[in-house]
Design an enzyme around this catalytic site. Sequence first.
Site, PDB file in Angstrom:
ATOM      1  N   ARG A  34       0.847  -1.192   0.000  1.00  0.00           N
ATOM      2  CA  ARG A  34       0.000   0.000   0.000  1.00  0.00           C
ATOM      3  C   ARG A  34       0.889   1.250   0.000  1.00  0.00           C
ATOM      4  O   ARG A  34       1.516   1.574   1.008  1.00  0.00           O
ATOM      5  CB  ARG A  34      -0.930   0.018   1.222  1.00  0.00           C
ATOM      6  CG  ARG A  34      -1.791   1.278   1.282  1.00  0.00           C
ATOM      7  CD  ARG A  34      -2.990   1.164   2.206  1.00  0.00           C
ATOM      8  NE  ARG A  34      -2.648   1.076   3.616  1.00  0.00           N
ATOM      9  CZ  ARG A  34      -3.534   1.188   4.615  1.00  0.00           C
ATOM     10  NH1 ARG A  34      -4.820   1.407   4.333  1.00  0.00           N
ATOM     11  NH2 ARG A  34      -3.157   1.086   5.869  1.00  0.00           N
ATOM     12  N   ASP A  47      -3.793   2.448  13.996  1.00  0.00           N
ATOM     13  CA  ASP A  47      -3.017   3.179  13.008  1.00  0.00           C
ATOM     14  C   ASP A  47      -3.548   4.602  12.929  1.00  0.00           C
ATOM     15  O   ASP A  47      -4.283   5.055  13.813  1.00  0.00           O
ATOM     16  CB  ASP A  47      -3.010   2.467  11.647  1.00  0.00           C
ATOM     17  CG  ASP A  47      -4.368   2.478  10.948  1.00  0.00           C
ATOM     18  OD1 ASP A  47      -5.300   3.173  11.406  1.00  0.00           O
ATOM     19  OD2 ASP A  47      -4.488   1.796   9.918  1.00  0.00           O
TER      20      ASP A  47
END
Length: 541
Positions: A176, A456
């Site tokens: 990603r 996160d």
Amino acid sequence: MKTNITTDTEGVSLDLPEGVTIRVACPAVYARILTREALSFVADLERQFRSRRSALLAARTDVQARLDDGGTLDFLAETCAIREADWCVGEIPDDLRDRTVEITGPVDRKMIINALNSSANVFMADFEDSNSPTWGNTIEGQINLRDAIRREVDFQHPESGKMYRLAEKTATLMVRPRGWHLSEKHVEIDSEPVSAGLFDFGLFLFHNAGELIRRGSGPYFYLPKLESHLEARLWNDVFLRSQQRLGIAPGTIKATVLIETITAAFQMDEILYELQEHSVGLNCGRWDYIFSFIKRFRSHRGFVLPDRGSVGMDRHFLRSYSQLLIQTCHRRGAHAMGGMAAQIPLKDDSVRNGQAMAKVHADKRREANDGHDGTWVAHPGLIEIARAEFEKVRPAHGRLAIMRKDVSVDATDLLAVPAGEITEAGLRLNLNVGILYLEAWLRGSGCVPIHGLMEDAATAEISRTQVWQWIRHGAQLDDGRLIDLDLFRETLTEEVLAIRTEIGDRRYANGKFDRAHELFQQLIEGDELPEFLTIAAYQSI
């Protein structure tokens, strides 16, 4: 052509292409990644697509202005023909056919080895929300992935001396890159910072596409934070140009798009269509989706959400979005991936651990029964729990034949605001977790265990936007108190003191807590809501 050479007494000299400047010292090992040829490839992508990226980011601002003026969202009339037509995405590669469980995490060396060695089907190596984008994390992450793909990676723990090496069988790798909204400040192309997404993507693809193909796999990506199908079209054009430049067949690059913005939820068909030959699925990025829901409707008093702990995937607007994603993907022959299980095993508390694992079972059971083809976990200890729930209800290689024709979702479903209370505990949790996560991020750690969850950047984003929303619209706690700046400041001070008391003065002083406190408070007290906390915080790392 003129050759530019960077020289720094603290780092190695790099032979750079014309117009490329690196504004930070580079250890000698970085020269393995920052080659002249690789940087030329990145520079070509940046020059080719810079203006389109800027225009699309400006379009986000236009959408926000329209929503701030009382507008709303709906499915696009101009793309109705795409939604109604019969078409399918390209062929799914063999090593992406079974995606029952995907584990995610940052690109540090130990994490990469452990994740690839886990029993997950896929490891998503993350340069985005679970990675604090320090220069070291970014470039060393590229080195780590390059070594892992060539099976040259190992790691020795500095304290225990334990060695970590790749097993014979490993998970399929996906990467990603950072989103369109982010820039890489350490690298300039023609005196402007390079797109962070193109930088991450370009370096990885240049160094590894050929090797991945030779080993029977391919360059596979997760694309974050897309707001529209036009942003997907930009990625598709990046893929086409990259494949042409590197002599790779069209359609070799494969991508799964995270549907983690409320605007993208209205354009799922169109996003798959734009990436058609490169597309292999969509994913329910649930935490960022909630953040986007708050952010885009920040000026609407009727969109104030209750405590984030009460906004689960069983709520109507989230359940509608996930079921629409399944229906859309299966109609187009693409994988419909479920969301993150952020729980982590709690070895020192059997009661709390049992409660946490029960939540994972329930969440994955819902996803499997709804028709998702796979799901995400944040910890290896959750892999078999997730797999067991999926194997109860479907064959090993997905449920693409389950079309979910029973699903009917319109704009009112996607925009249904959940009812619920706002509590002092909810306010304190937002402030506590926001400070703890941001402090770790400023120190270079983007994947942080907090109160039994692996968090996160979406954690801090939800925390600060929700508190900003409550203050702006004069929300009340369930005990009747007004959530205003005075209550916010008082509670924030108490939470910071509680953190300091818990961890001790020495650890507090050696950390980044004061800067995290200052930045978090500034973002919440501002009249305008910044698009991303990570953009503001990036200047502090």
